[in-house]
Design a protein around this motif. Structure first.
Motif, short mmCIF file in Angstrom:
data_model
loop_
_atom_site.label_atom_id
_atom_site.label_comp_id
_atom_site.label_asym_id
_atom_site.label_seq_id
_atom_site.Cartn_x
_atom_site.Cartn_y
_atom_site.Cartn_z
N GLN A 1 0.84 -1.20 0.00
CA GLN A 1 0.00 0.00 0.00
C GLN A 1 0.87 1.24 0.00
O GLN A 1 1.93 1.26 0.62
N VAL B 1 0.22 5.20 1.02
CA VAL B 1 -0.76 6.08 1.65
C VAL B 1 -0.21 7.49 1.70
O VAL B 1 0.84 7.74 2.31
N TYR C 1 -0.92 12.24 -6.47
CA TYR C 1 -0.79 10.80 -6.28
C TYR C 1 0.67 10.40 -6.07
O TYR C 1 1.56 10.87 -6.77
N TRP D 1 0.29 2.59 -6.92
CA TRP D 1 -0.25 3.95 -6.78
C TRP D 1 -0.94 4.10 -5.43
O TRP D 1 -1.57 3.16 -4.93
N GLY D 2 -0.85 5.30 -4.88
CA GLY D 2 -1.68 5.65 -3.76
C GLY D 2 -3.04 6.10 -4.26
O GLY D 2 -3.28 6.20 -5.46
N LYS D 3 -3.94 6.39 -3.32
CA LYS D 3 -5.30 6.78 -3.69
C LYS D 3 -5.43 8.27 -3.97
O LYS D 3 -6.46 8.72 -4.45
N THR E 1 -4.27 12.51 -2.75
CA THR E 1 -4.64 13.50 -1.73
C THR E 1 -4.90 14.82 -2.44
O THR E 1 -4.10 15.25 -3.27
#
Length: 122
Positions: free
Chosen positions: A3, A5, A94, A112-114, A116
């Motif tokens: 993950q 984050v 990202y 990839w992150g989700k 911000t």
């Protein structure tokens, strides 16, 4: 499971600063190039900056001199210090990293992150 984050997004006034951070976690063998991308409303995702595992950084022309990318290999993290922010920097940012998972110990895979959101507005 790997993950990424992100944290640190938010609302900032034009000319202001903001620092984004991204932390990788999971069953990781090694982390290679880490990067920040952004996606403006209605636009395709674009590279902002990237940094290799030995610290060589690359920047998009539109952020040169304003943004600084850095990483902490021990913490498997990457940061983006953003300064002199402009309204046109408003986007979802990202985190991206090429990671070798522990179960493969082989080819780096992209993660990839989700994202911000960053809003630059007065």
């Amino acid at each position: 499971q790997v993950q990424l984050v992100e944290s640190g997004g938010g609302l900032v006034q034009p000319g202001g600063s903001l620092k984004l951070s991204c932390l990788a976690s999971g069953n990781i063998f090694s982390v290679h190039t880490m990067a920040w991308y952004r996606q403006l409303p209605g636009k395709e995702r674009e590279l902002v900056a990237d940094i290799t595992d030995y610290g060589s950084a690359n920047y998009a022309d539109f952020v040169k001199g304003r943004f600084t990318i850095s990483r902490d290999n021990a913490k498997m993290s990457v940061s983006l210090q953003m300064g002199s922010l402009k309204p046109e920097d408003t986007a979802v940012y990202y985190c991206h990293a090429d990671i070798v998972e522990a179960w493969t110990k082989n080819i780096p895979m992209p993660f990839w992150g989700k994202g911000t959101p960053v809003t630059v507005s007065s």
